[in-house]
Design a protein around this motif. Structure first.
Motif, mmCIF file in Angstrom:
data_model
loop_
_atom_site.group_PDB
_atom_site.id
_atom_site.type_symbol
_atom_site.label_atom_id
_atom_site.label_comp_id
_atom_site.label_asym_id
_atom_site.label_seq_id
_atom_site.Cartn_x
_atom_site.Cartn_y
_atom_site.Cartn_z
ATOM 1 N N THR A 1 0.836 -1.205 0.000
ATOM 2 C CA THR A 1 0.000 0.000 0.000
ATOM 3 C C THR A 1 0.864 1.246 0.000
ATOM 4 O OG1 THR A 1 -1.778 -1.149 1.169
ATOM 5 C CG2 THR A 1 -1.786 1.256 1.259
ATOM 6 N N ALA A 2 1.938 1.239 0.812
ATOM 7 C CA ALA A 2 2.839 2.391 0.876
ATOM 8 C C ALA A 2 3.443 2.685 -0.486
ATOM 9 C CB ALA A 2 3.944 2.122 1.897
ATOM 10 N N ALA A 3 3.778 1.643 -1.234
ATOM 11 C CA ALA A 3 4.340 1.840 -2.574
ATOM 12 C C ALA A 3 3.269 2.290 -3.561
ATOM 13 C CB ALA A 3 4.999 0.550 -3.056
ATOM 14 N N ARG A 4 2.066 1.740 -3.444
ATOM 15 C CA ARG A 4 1.001 2.078 -4.400
ATOM 16 C C ARG A 4 0.584 3.541 -4.305
ATOM 17 N NH1 ARG A 4 -0.574 -3.273 -3.360
ATOM 18 N NH2 ARG A 4 -1.921 -2.697 -1.613
ATOM 19 N N VAL A 5 0.502 4.070 -3.086
ATOM 20 C CA VAL A 5 0.019 5.449 -2.955
ATOM 21 C C VAL A 5 1.015 6.444 -3.553
ATOM 22 C CG1 VAL A 5 -1.353 4.925 -0.908
ATOM 23 C CG2 VAL A 5 0.988 5.738 -0.629
ATOM 24 N N ARG A 6 2.257 6.026 -3.750
ATOM 25 C CA ARG A 6 3.269 6.937 -4.287
ATOM 26 C C ARG A 6 3.373 6.872 -5.806
ATOM 27 N NH1 ARG A 6 6.274 4.701 0.001
ATOM 28 N NH2 ARG A 6 7.538 3.541 -1.478
ATOM 29 N N VAL A 7 2.741 5.903 -6.435
ATOM 30 C CA VAL A 7 2.922 5.710 -7.875
ATOM 31 C C VAL A 7 2.522 6.939 -8.695
ATOM 32 C CG1 VAL A 7 2.198 4.355 -9.876
ATOM 33 C CG2 VAL A 7 2.828 3.195 -7.748
ATOM 34 N N PRO A 8 1.380 7.584 -8.428
ATOM 35 C CA PRO A 8 1.059 8.783 -9.217
ATOM 36 C C PRO A 8 2.137 9.865 -9.125
ATOM 37 C CG PRO A 8 -0.893 8.001 -8.069
ATOM 38 C CD PRO A 8 0.266 7.217 -7.526
ATOM 39 N N THR A 9 2.734 10.030 -7.940
ATOM 40 C CA THR A 9 3.827 11.001 -7.797
ATOM 41 C C THR A 9 5.046 10.566 -8.592
ATOM 42 O OG1 THR A 9 3.069 11.711 -5.607
ATOM 43 C CG2 THR A 9 5.373 12.134 -6.157
ATOM 44 N N VAL A 10 5.336 9.268 -8.601
ATOM 45 C CA VAL A 10 6.461 8.750 -9.383
ATOM 46 C C VAL A 10 6.308 9.124 -10.856
ATOM 47 C CG1 VAL A 10 7.586 6.640 -10.203
ATOM 48 C CG2 VAL A 10 6.969 6.859 -7.794
#
Length: 302
Positions: A60-69
């Motif tokens: 979840t921690a990685a998924r929430v950052r994907v749009p920012t990536v």
């Protein structure tokens, strides 16, 4: 044991390959023979039949950052910054069965391994870019760590409680720091493993932690690596000299070191069972971190 991930839903290798095949089918890419080159907080595959790297957010921690990536990658490309590029004409990110997947142009490593001075040059350039038109999130490292602590695999209750207490302690210490450098865009995970020796020179990768925050944080990973990991001697000295600031001489460095080590311990918590190969190294890190053993050497997760 504390766990919030169902056995049937964990990202096993078979599950990852199923997601990879489905994503590649949607993107009209061949997935046969793809090589898993990394599986920690993200699973990273290199396709065998196309010059493409596929990243699957592993928690979840990685998924929430994907749009920012994705936002950061496009911003860096607009400024012709030496960094990995998203695959053009592909949906970014692609959602497959609740998982977020991104496609990247493969950068072959054809030059000598980049060193501290190479990373310093990239950071100096990054730190002088104009801020993105779309605002980036603020640096809140404890939020990310607590997200990982909310979905651990096979973590004991005592270790879970210890790590939560450590988050509280560090959060208070961070709030009391007086930074020496002006804040701004930071990479957020600026260690040499995130620099690729590309055909035209070193390029930066992995923008999961890119935020607006203290520039001292971008100088801490190599410094901590020189103290904790068996990295080549002198990389931190080269980075400090080239950048023009030695973070280890700043009074707040002990706090940043403890924070960096906490991140290195907690980064794999959501995949501790899914990727059993990393368990021995994680246990070694956890023991020495709890004991405040400042001498023990750590090895990269494999």
């Amino acid at each position: 044991m504390t766990t919030t991930t169902d056995d049937a839903g964990g990202l096993t290798l078979d599950r990852l390959r199923t997601l990879l095949a489905a994503a590649c089918e949607q993107a009209a890419l061949p997935s046969n023979g793809a090589e898993l080159i990394k599986f920690t907080n993200n699973a990273v595959f290199r396709l065998h039949q196309a010059p493409v790297v596929v990243r699957i957010a592993g928690s979840t921690a990685a998924r929430v950052r994907v749009p920012t990536v994705v936002q950061v990658a496009r911003w860096l490309e607009q400024h012709d910054f030496p960094a990995v590029r998203l695959l053009p004409d592909a949906e970014q990110p692609l959602q497959v069965e609740g998982h977020l997947i991104t496609f990247w142009q493969y950068v072959p490593e054809v030059r000598p391994r980049p060193g501290g001075a190479d990373l310093a040059a990239l950071l100096r350039r990054l730190h002088t870019l104009p801020d993105p038109l779309q605002s980036l999130p603020r640096w809140r490292p404890m939020t990310e760590i607590r997200q990982r602590l909310a979905e651990p695999e096979d973590l004991s209750s005592s270790d879970h409680a210890f790590l939560l207490d450590e988050c509280d302690t560090l959060e208070a210490q961070l709030a009391a720091l007086c930074y020496a450098l002006a804040p701004g865009v930071i990479h957020g995970d600026a260690f040499l493993g995130n620099v690729i020796a590309g055909l035209e020179g070193p390029v930066l990768c992995d923008f999961d932690s890119t935020t607006i925050g203290p520039r001292e944080w971008d100088l801490a990973p190599v410094a901590v690596g020189s103290l904790r990991m068996d990295y080549p001697v002198g990389e931190h000295s080269a980075l400090a000299e080239s950048y023009g600031f030695d973070v280890t001489q700043w009074e707040g460095f002990p706090v940043l070191r403890r924070l960096r080590e906490l991140k290195l311990v907690t980064s794999v918590l959501p995949v501790l069972r899914s990727n059993p190969r990393i368990r021995p190294q994680w246990e070694h890190r956890m023991r020495s971190f709890k004991a405040r053993d400042m001498i023990a050497r750590w090895q990269p997760y494999r």
